[in-house]
Motif scaffolding. Structure first.
Motif, PDB file in Angstrom:
ATOM      1  N   ARG A   1      35.110  12.935  57.560  1.00 20.19           N
ATOM      2  CA  ARG A   1      34.583  13.289  56.233  1.00 20.19           C
ATOM      3  C   ARG A   1      33.298  14.101  56.385  1.00 20.19           C
ATOM      4  O   ARG A   1      33.095  15.102  55.662  1.00 20.19           O
ATOM      5  N   ALA A   2      32.435  13.712  57.330  1.00 19.71           N
ATOM      6  CA  ALA A   2      31.215  14.490  57.567  1.00 19.71           C
ATOM      7  C   ALA A   2      31.560  15.893  58.046  1.00 19.71           C
ATOM      8  O   ALA A   2      30.897  16.871  57.662  1.00 19.71           O
ATOM      9  N   ASP A   3      32.591  16.016  58.878  1.00 16.94           N
ATOM     10  CA  ASP A   3      33.027  17.341  59.336  1.00 16.94           C
ATOM     11  C   ASP A   3      33.493  18.195  58.158  1.00 16.94           C
ATOM     12  O   ASP A   3      33.182  19.386  58.087  1.00 16.94           O
ATOM     13  N   LEU A   4      34.263  17.597  57.254  1.00 13.20           N
ATOM     14  CA  LEU A   4      34.751  18.342  56.096  1.00 13.20           C
ATOM     15  C   LEU A   4      33.596  18.787  55.209  1.00 13.20           C
ATOM     16  O   LEU A   4      33.565  19.940  54.749  1.00 13.20           O
ATOM     17  N   ASP A   5      32.642  17.911  54.962  1.00 12.43           N
ATOM     18  CA  ASP A   5      31.494  18.276  54.130  1.00 12.43           C
ATOM     19  C   ASP A   5      30.727  19.444  54.746  1.00 12.43           C
ATOM     20  O   ASP A   5      30.309  20.370  54.034  1.00 12.43           O
ATOM     21  N   ALA A   6      30.557  19.408  56.072  1.00 12.41           N
ATOM     22  CA  ALA A   6      29.848  20.502  56.745  1.00 12.41           C
ATOM     23  C   ALA A   6      30.653  21.790  56.676  1.00 12.41           C
ATOM     24  O   ALA A   6      30.090  22.882  56.513  1.00 12.41           O
ATOM     25  N   ALA A   7      31.986  21.687  56.796  1.00 11.60           N
ATOM     26  CA  ALA A   7      32.845  22.875  56.720  1.00 11.60           C
ATOM     27  C   ALA A   7      32.780  23.502  55.336  1.00 11.60           C
ATOM     28  O   ALA A   7      32.788  24.738  55.199  1.00 11.60           O
ATOM     29  N   VAL A   8      32.735  22.684  54.301  1.00 11.07           N
ATOM     30  CA  VAL A   8      32.649  23.204  52.933  1.00 11.07           C
ATOM     31  C   VAL A   8      31.369  24.013  52.753  1.00 11.07           C
ATOM     32  O   VAL A   8      31.379  25.106  52.172  1.00 11.07           O
ATOM     33  N   GLU A   9      30.253  23.493  53.252  1.00 13.15           N
ATOM     34  CA  GLU A   9      28.996  24.219  53.130  1.00 13.15           C
ATOM     35  C   GLU A   9      29.040  25.536  53.892  1.00 13.15           C
ATOM     36  O   GLU A   9      28.556  26.567  53.407  1.00 13.15           O
ATOM     37  N   ALA A  10      29.624  25.519  55.097  1.00 12.32           N
ATOM     38  CA  ALA A  10      29.721  26.748  55.870  1.00 12.32           C
ATOM     39  C   ALA A  10      30.615  27.773  55.183  1.00 12.32           C
ATOM     40  O   ALA A  10      30.300  28.970  55.146  1.00 12.32           O
ATOM     41  N   ALA A  11      31.726  27.320  54.626  1.00 14.67           N
ATOM     42  CA  ALA A  11      32.643  28.235  53.942  1.00 14.67           C
ATOM     43  C   ALA A  11      32.006  28.804  52.684  1.00 14.67           C
ATOM     44  O   ALA A  11      32.133  30.002  52.385  1.00 14.67           O
ATOM     45  N   ARG A  12      31.306  27.975  51.943  1.00 15.66           N
ATOM     46  CA  ARG A  12      30.684  28.430  50.697  1.00 15.66           C
ATOM     47  C   ARG A  12      29.609  29.482  50.955  1.00 15.66           C
ATOM     48  O   ARG A  12      29.388  30.373  50.129  1.00 15.66           O
ATOM     49  N   ASP A  13      28.964  29.402  52.123  1.00 22.70           N
ATOM     50  CA  ASP A  13      27.877  30.326  52.438  1.00 22.70           C
ATOM     51  C   ASP A  13      28.353  31.622  53.076  1.00 22.70           C
ATOM     52  O   ASP A  13      27.546  32.541  53.287  1.00 22.70           O
ATOM     53  N   ALA A  14      29.642  31.728  53.403  1.00 16.37           N
ATOM     54  CA  ALA A  14      30.146  32.948  54.044  1.00 16.37           C
ATOM     55  C   ALA A  14      29.993  34.130  53.087  1.00 16.37           C
ATOM     56  O   ALA A  14      30.427  34.064  51.932  1.00 16.37           O
ATOM     57  N   PRO A  15      29.392  35.233  53.534  1.00 17.89           N
ATOM     58  CA  PRO A  15      29.132  36.354  52.622  1.00 17.89           C
ATOM     59  C   PRO A  15      30.390  37.082  52.169  1.00 17.89           C
ATOM     60  O   PRO A  15      30.359  37.793  51.162  1.00 17.89           O
ATOM     61  N   GLU A  16      31.506  36.915  52.889  1.00 18.94           N
ATOM     62  CA  GLU A  16      32.731  37.656  52.552  1.00 18.94           C
ATOM     63  C   GLU A  16      33.495  37.061  51.371  1.00 18.94           C
ATOM     64  O   GLU A  16      34.447  37.674  50.884  1.00 18.94           O
ATOM     65  N   VAL A  17      33.129  35.850  50.922  1.00 19.85           N
ATOM     66  CA  VAL A  17      33.967  35.135  49.967  1.00 19.85           C
ATOM     67  C   VAL A  17      33.202  34.814  48.695  1.00 19.85           C
ATOM     68  O   VAL A  17      31.979  34.941  48.628  1.00 19.85           O
ATOM     69  N   ASP A  18      33.953  34.389  47.686  1.00 22.27           N
ATOM     70  CA  ASP A  18      33.371  33.892  46.444  1.00 22.27           C
ATOM     71  C   ASP A  18      33.262  32.371  46.558  1.00 22.27           C
ATOM     72  O   ASP A  18      34.216  31.648  46.267  1.00 22.27           O
ATOM     73  N   GLY A  19      32.098  31.909  47.003  1.00 19.02           N
ATOM     74  CA  GLY A  19      31.901  30.481  47.218  1.00 19.02           C
ATOM     75  C   GLY A  19      31.892  29.656  45.953  1.00 19.02           C
ATOM     76  O   GLY A  19      31.930  28.418  46.014  1.00 19.02           O
ATOM     77  N   ASP A  20      31.849  30.314  44.794  1.00 14.47           N
ATOM     78  CA  ASP A  20      31.881  29.573  43.527  1.00 14.47           C
ATOM     79  C   ASP A  20      33.300  29.201  43.116  1.00 14.47           C
ATOM     80  O   ASP A  20      33.493  28.492  42.123  1.00 14.47           O
ATOM     81  N   ARG A  21      34.292  29.720  43.837  1.00 15.79           N
ATOM     82  CA  ARG A  21      35.691  29.331  43.606  1.00 15.79           C
ATOM     83  C   ARG A  21      36.221  28.748  44.912  1.00 15.79           C
ATOM     84  O   ARG A  21      36.510  29.487  45.848  1.00 15.79           O
ATOM     85  N   LEU A  22      36.306  27.427  44.972  1.00 16.82           N
ATOM     86  CA  LEU A  22      36.607  26.753  46.231  1.00 16.82           C
ATOM     87  C   LEU A  22      37.615  25.638  46.018  1.00 16.82           C
ATOM     88  O   LEU A  22      37.503  24.839  45.083  1.00 16.82           O
ATOM     89  N   ALA A  23      38.588  25.589  46.911  1.00 19.75           N
ATOM     90  CA  ALA A  23      39.589  24.526  46.899  1.00 19.75           C
ATOM     91  C   ALA A  23      39.623  23.859  48.265  1.00 19.75           C
ATOM     92  O   ALA A  23      39.284  24.474  49.286  1.00 19.75           O
ATOM     93  N   LEU A  24      40.030  22.613  48.284  1.00 16.94           N
ATOM     94  CA  LEU A  24      40.216  21.869  49.527  1.00 16.94           C
ATOM     95  C   LEU A  24      41.704  21.671  49.777  1.00 16.94           C
ATOM     96  O   LEU A  24      42.498  21.572  48.837  1.00 16.94           O
ATOM     97  N   TRP A  25      42.066  21.613  51.045  1.00 14.23           N
ATOM     98  CA  TRP A  25      43.458  21.394  51.453  1.00 14.23           C
ATOM     99  C   TRP A  25      43.436  20.462  52.655  1.00 14.23           C
ATOM    100  O   TRP A  25      42.651  20.644  53.586  1.00 14.23           O
ATOM    101  N   GLY A  26      44.314  19.447  52.637  1.00 17.43           N
ATOM    102  CA  GLY A  26      44.383  18.528  53.762  1.00 17.43           C
ATOM    103  C   GLY A  26      45.787  18.056  54.007  1.00 17.43           C
ATOM    104  O   GLY A  26      46.653  18.095  53.116  1.00 17.43           O
TER     105      GLY A  26
END
Length: 303
Positions: free
Chosen positions: A91-116
């Motif tokens: 769960r800690a890994d997923l939370d850290a991954a979400v923050e890293a993905a949201r901060d990526a400059p190539e993407v719209d971090g305000d539109r985010l979905a999770l998949w597992g």
């Protein structure tokens, strides 16, 4: 063999780059269009690295116009090597991954979905229930209680749990002595049959995982069984408010459809689809295409 011959999306449709985050490693797939694509963060199934299991799914998401961020949990893939199945650590890994993905400059971090997938699907659902900034979540063949993955036969389960309890002091002693993480403590097979002592046990599991990985899956610390026995996110998932798609596999030996169907009854904004697929059969080929059609339609509607 070319991408076209294999039925894979063309690599010209998206770009990839490695992302280091908080001592972990992920891979970001970014479509050529649109320029500000929504992002889907994907966590692999229990005990497996992302590339062996998620690459076809990630490529198809990127070809559809979604940015996709896939990563390995600590202890798997290229991150350490102890193969510890720890839901809290994942769960800690997923939370850290979400923050890293949201901060990526190539993407719209305000539109985010999770998949597992399986255990990670339960983690994704619980994470989405805790976060106000997750727009949607896909749970493919979800496992909400870790005990579901343990041997179904009583004797091997009790033997495994007993070995798991004993592993804590033995592992701690090995750490003090400087033993490598993948060798210290008491270990059990990572995957096994339902009547065997293993961290993850189901009929046909050993052969299925060997086919996915192309090798033997190896072993895990025995305390993984104790951590799985204690893990249960069903109550947390009941608080989920964002749109959620539960995918149940009719032939799933790890996450039978009945508990998946029952879980959706307690989630307010849940959709359910049942697909004629086995647990690992849906990682590629026709079963993946059938399953992905539903998942992509859900993402198109919600993102």
């Amino acid at each position: 063999m070319s991408h076209a011959a294999r039925g894979k999306p063309s690599r010209y449709a998206f770009s990839t780059r490695r992302v280091e985050f908080d001592g972990r490693q992920g891979h970001l797939f970014t479509p050529d269009r649109p320029a500000d694509a929504p992002i889907v963060v994907l966590a692999p199934g229990a005990g497996l690295p992302w590339r062996a299991t998620l690459e076809p799914t990630v490529e198809r998401l990127a070809a559809r116009g979604y940015a996709a961020f896939a990563f390995d949990h600590r202890g798997f893939g290229h991150v350490d090597g102890d193969h510890l199945l720890s839901p809290s650590r994942q769960r800690a890994d997923l939370d850290a991954a979400v923050e890293a993905a949201r901060d990526a400059p190539e993407v719209d971090g305000d539109r985010l979905a999770l998949w597992g997938l399986d255990l990670s699907a339960g983690t994704a659902l619980a994470a989405a229930a805790d976060a106000v900034a997750v727009d949607a979540v896909i749970a493919r063949f979800p496992v909400l209680a870790g005990a579901r993955l343990l041997p179904s036969w009583v004797r091997p389960r009790l033997r495994g749990l007993g070995r798991g309890v004993a592993d804590y002091p033995v592992s701690a002693l090995g750490r003090l002595r400087g033993v490598d993480a993948d060798e210290r403590g008491l270990r059990v097979p990572l995957f096994g049959e339902s009547d065997e002592v293993a961290a993850i046990a189901a009929d046909g599991a050993t052969r299925a995982v060997r086919d996915v990985l192309g090798r033997e899956p190896g072993t895990a610390p025995a305390r993984s069984l104790v951590k799985l026995q204690r893990h249960d996110v069903r109550e947390a998932v009941e608080g989920l408010t964002c749109p959620a798609l539960f995918v149940a596999g009719e032939h799933d030996e790890f996450a039978p459809p009945e508990p998946v169907v029952a879980a959706t009854d307690d989630v307010r904004n849940a959709s359910l689809v049942r697909v004629p697929a086995s647990h690992y059969g849906a990682l590629d080929g026709a079963e993946l295409e059938r399953t992905l059609n539903y998942e992509l339609a859900f993402l198109d509607a919600e993102l």
